[in-house]
Write a protein that holds these residues in place. Structure first.
Motif, PDB file in Angstrom:
ATOM      1  N   LEU A  84       0.606  -1.464   0.265  1.00 36.47           N
ATOM      2  CA  LEU A  84       0.075  -0.212   0.373  1.00 36.47           C
ATOM      3  C   LEU A  84       0.832   1.500  -0.003  1.00 36.47           C
ATOM      4  CD1 LEU A  84      -2.907  -0.444   3.226  1.00 36.47           C
ATOM      5  CD2 LEU A  84      -2.910  -0.937   0.328  1.00 36.47           C
ATOM      6  N   PHE A  85       0.096   2.264  -0.630  1.00 37.34           N
ATOM      7  CA  PHE A  85       0.947   3.721  -0.881  1.00 37.34           C
ATOM      8  C   PHE A  85      -0.068   4.814  -0.262  1.00 37.34           C
ATOM      9  CE2 PHE A  85       3.134   0.740  -3.833  1.00 37.34           C
ATOM     10  CZ  PHE A  85       4.421   1.372  -3.798  1.00 37.34           C
ATOM     11  N   LYS A  86       0.651   5.655   0.966  1.00 37.99           N
ATOM     12  CA  LYS A  86      -0.001   6.706   1.105  1.00 37.99           C
ATOM     13  C   LYS A  86       1.194   7.661   1.300  1.00 37.99           C
ATOM     14  CE  LYS A  86      -2.053   7.907   5.181  1.00 37.99           C
ATOM     15  NZ  LYS A  86      -1.636   7.840   6.613  1.00 37.99           N
ATOM     16  N   LEU A  87       0.659   9.124   1.401  1.00 41.30           N
ATOM     17  CA  LEU A  87       1.799   9.856   1.076  1.00 41.30           C
ATOM     18  C   LEU A  87       1.661  10.599   2.772  1.00 41.30           C
ATOM     19  CD1 LEU A  87       0.925  12.761  -2.052  1.00 41.30           C
ATOM     20  CD2 LEU A  87       3.049  11.346  -1.864  1.00 41.30           C
ATOM     21  N   PRO A  88       2.562  10.358   3.427  1.00 39.49           N
ATOM     22  CA  PRO A  88       2.440  11.405   4.666  1.00 39.49           C
ATOM     23  C   PRO A  88       2.264  12.696   5.252  1.00 39.49           C
ATOM     24  CG  PRO A  88       5.111  11.514   4.156  1.00 39.49           C
ATOM     25  CD  PRO A  88       3.637  10.820   3.324  1.00 39.49           C
ATOM     26  N   PHE A  89       1.555  13.182   3.979  1.00 32.27           N
ATOM     27  CA  PHE A  89       0.831  14.600   4.302  1.00 32.27           C
ATOM     28  C   PHE A  89      -0.100  14.846   3.027  1.00 32.27           C
ATOM     29  CE2 PHE A  89       4.235  14.553   1.414  1.00 32.27           C
ATOM     30  CZ  PHE A  89       4.372  15.693  -0.133  1.00 32.27           C
ATOM     31  N   GLY A  90      -0.888  15.615   3.277  1.00 31.45           N
ATOM     32  CA  GLY A  90      -2.513  15.840   2.635  1.00 31.45           C
ATOM     33  C   GLY A  90      -2.215  17.277   1.337  1.00 31.45           C
ATOM     34  N   LEU A  91      -2.501  17.556   0.381  1.00 30.64           N
ATOM     35  CA  LEU A  91      -1.894  18.153  -0.577  1.00 30.64           C
ATOM     36  C   LEU A  91      -3.591  18.581  -1.693  1.00 30.64           C
ATOM     37  CD1 LEU A  91       1.137  18.649  -2.608  1.00 30.64           C
ATOM     38  CD2 LEU A  91       0.490  19.619  -0.139  1.00 30.64           C
ATOM     39  N   LEU A  92      -4.594  17.460  -1.317  1.00 25.91           N
ATOM     40  CA  LEU A  92      -5.818  18.064  -0.731  1.00 25.91           C
ATOM     41  C   LEU A  92      -6.446  17.019   0.059  1.00 25.91           C
ATOM     42  CD1 LEU A  92      -6.183  16.282  -4.900  1.00 25.91           C
ATOM     43  CD2 LEU A  92      -6.478  18.640  -4.374  1.00 25.91           C
ATOM     44  N   PRO A  93      -8.514  18.333   0.237  1.00 27.36           N
ATOM     45  CA  PRO A  93      -8.601  17.471   1.191  1.00 27.36           C
ATOM     46  C   PRO A  93      -9.671  16.332   0.582  1.00 27.36           C
ATOM     47  CG  PRO A  93     -10.143  19.314   0.532  1.00 27.36           C
ATOM     48  CD  PRO A  93      -8.446  18.768  -0.324  1.00 27.36           C
ATOM     49  N   SER A  94      -9.925  15.734   2.193  1.00 25.90           N
ATOM     50  CA  SER A  94     -10.393  14.101   2.231  1.00 25.90           C
ATOM     51  C   SER A  94     -12.128  14.581   2.052  1.00 25.90           C
ATOM     52  CB  SER A  94      -9.853  13.381   3.775  1.00 25.90           C
ATOM     53  OG  SER A  94     -11.329  12.672   3.186  1.00 25.90           O
ATOM     54  N   ALA A  95     -12.545  14.162   0.796  1.00 24.71           N
ATOM     55  CA  ALA A  95     -14.189  14.173   1.173  1.00 24.71           C
ATOM     56  C   ALA A  95     -15.221  13.811   1.908  1.00 24.71           C
ATOM     57  CB  ALA A  95     -15.132  13.759  -0.083  1.00 24.71           C
ATOM     58  N   GLY A  96     -14.087  13.376   3.415  1.00 24.60           N
ATOM     59  CA  GLY A  96     -14.900  12.888   4.308  1.00 24.60           C
ATOM     60  C   GLY A  96     -16.221  12.353   3.935  1.00 24.60           C
ATOM     61  N   ARG A  97     -17.002  12.361   4.667  1.00 27.45           N
ATOM     62  CA  ARG A  97     -18.673  11.478   3.999  1.00 27.45           C
ATOM     63  C   ARG A  97     -19.144  11.989   3.138  1.00 27.45           C
ATOM     64  NH1 ARG A  97     -20.238  12.888   9.602  1.00 27.45           N
ATOM     65  NH2 ARG A  97     -22.091  13.877   8.263  1.00 27.45           N
ATOM     66  N   LEU A  98     -19.866  11.197   1.964  1.00 26.93           N
ATOM     67  CA  LEU A  98     -20.070  11.576   1.114  1.00 26.93           C
ATOM     68  C   LEU A  98     -21.350  11.275   0.804  1.00 26.93           C
ATOM     69  CD1 LEU A  98     -18.628   9.443  -1.668  1.00 26.93           C
ATOM     70  CD2 LEU A  98     -17.950  11.602  -0.981  1.00 26.93           C
ATOM     71  N   GLN A  99     -22.333  12.514   2.149  1.00 24.31           N
ATOM     72  CA  GLN A  99     -23.998  13.082   2.320  1.00 24.31           C
ATOM     73  C   GLN A  99     -23.824  14.092   1.327  1.00 24.31           C
ATOM     74  OE1 GLN A  99     -24.140  11.707   5.885  1.00 24.31           O
ATOM     75  NE2 GLN A  99     -24.314   9.335   5.683  1.00 24.31           N
ATOM     76  N   TRP A 100     -25.553  14.658   1.369  1.00 23.43           N
ATOM     77  CA  TRP A 100     -25.774  15.632   0.599  1.00 23.43           C
ATOM     78  C   TRP A 100     -25.298  16.939   1.943  1.00 23.43           C
ATOM     79  CZ3 TRP A 100     -25.274  16.351  -3.702  1.00 23.43           C
ATOM     80  CH2 TRP A 100     -24.563  15.274  -4.758  1.00 23.43           C
ATOM     81  N   GLY A 101     -26.153  16.055   3.556  1.00 19.79           N
ATOM     82  CA  GLY A 101     -25.918  17.740   4.565  1.00 19.79           C
ATOM     83  C   GLY A 101     -24.707  17.455   5.599  1.00 19.79           C
ATOM     84  N   ASN A 102     -23.771  16.766   4.677  1.00 21.94           N
ATOM     85  CA  ASN A 102     -22.429  16.864   5.314  1.00 21.94           C
ATOM     86  C   ASN A 102     -21.939  18.622   4.758  1.00 21.94           C
ATOM     87  OD1 ASN A 102     -19.783  17.059   6.181  1.00 21.94           O
ATOM     88  ND2 ASN A 102     -19.634  15.115   4.993  1.00 21.94           N
ATOM     89  N   ALA A 103     -21.427  19.442   5.800  1.00 20.40           N
ATOM     90  CA  ALA A 103     -21.179  20.845   5.349  1.00 20.40           C
ATOM     91  C   ALA A 103     -19.726  20.997   5.021  1.00 20.40           C
ATOM     92  CB  ALA A 103     -21.451  21.355   6.690  1.00 20.40           C
ATOM     93  N   LEU A 104     -19.007  19.537   5.998  1.00 21.13           N
ATOM     94  CA  LEU A 104     -17.106  19.268   5.356  1.00 21.13           C
ATOM     95  C   LEU A 104     -16.666  19.344   3.933  1.00 21.13           C
ATOM     96  CD1 LEU A 104     -16.208  18.426   8.759  1.00 21.13           C
ATOM     97  CD2 LEU A 104     -15.892  20.262   8.523  1.00 21.13           C
TER      98      LEU A 104
END
Length: 171
Positions: free
Chosen positions: A100-120
């Motif tokens: 598995l490959f994963k960067l130790p940092f993020g340059l883009l945000p995570s979507a979080g929960r894919l729900q219409w009511g999710n403000a994030l």
């Protein structure tokens, strides 16, 4: 094409729980199946076209090859963007290697929960657009030879601001 790797959300047999915790649709091999299949169809149809290499320089290829190149870039873009989020490890080399490959940092945000009511979701979409739109504009301007240095610098600073915001988000 770019959304194809997320088909594992819709098809239970492709979900990570059926593949030792690996999201196999997020491997280079699987993410290129659809673009290469489409490219094969286009090659059989023998379309005509050309691909820009730089300002005023064109690589003359058949349209099917041009569309194949675009399809491969679209299929690969999903993996690159998921990698730049820095949250979920990806099995990029599956089925050859299960690593598995994963960067130790993020340059883009995570979507979080894919729900219409999710403000994030909307906040993070805005951040992602703040990164991607300036990068797209810079690319288009550079390819067309119309990128004034001050404009390119401004777009770079806008993208950098949103990348720094994304990098500070909780992962």
């Amino acid at each position: 094409m770019a959304l194809a790797p997320d088909i594992d959300y819709a098809i239970p047999a492709l979900q990570a729980s059926h593949h030792n915790g690996l999201r196999i649709t997020h491997s280079i091999f699987v993410s290129l199946l659809l673009p290469l299949g489409r490219g094969l169809c286009l090659l059989l149809l023998n379309q005509k076209g050309k691909v820009p290499l730089s300002s005023g320089v064109w690589w003359r290829v058949s349209g099917s090859q041009s569309l194949l190149l675009q399809a491969i870039c679209a299929g690969s873009s999903h993996l690159l963007m998921d990698l730049l989020v820095g949250v979920t490890p990806l099995p990029l080399l599956w089925p050859l290697f299960p690593r598995l490959f994963k960067l130790p940092f993020g340059l883009l945000p995570s979507a979080g929960r894919l729900q219409w009511g999710n403000a994030l979701l909307y906040q993070n979409l805005g951040i992602e657009l703040g990164v991607m739109v300036p990068v797209l504009l810079m690319t288009l301007l550079a390819v067309n030879g119309k990128g004034h240095p001050l404009l390119l610098l401004t777009l770079s600073l806008i993208a950098a601001y949103f990348m720094m915001w994304a990098a500070q988000l909780a992962r």
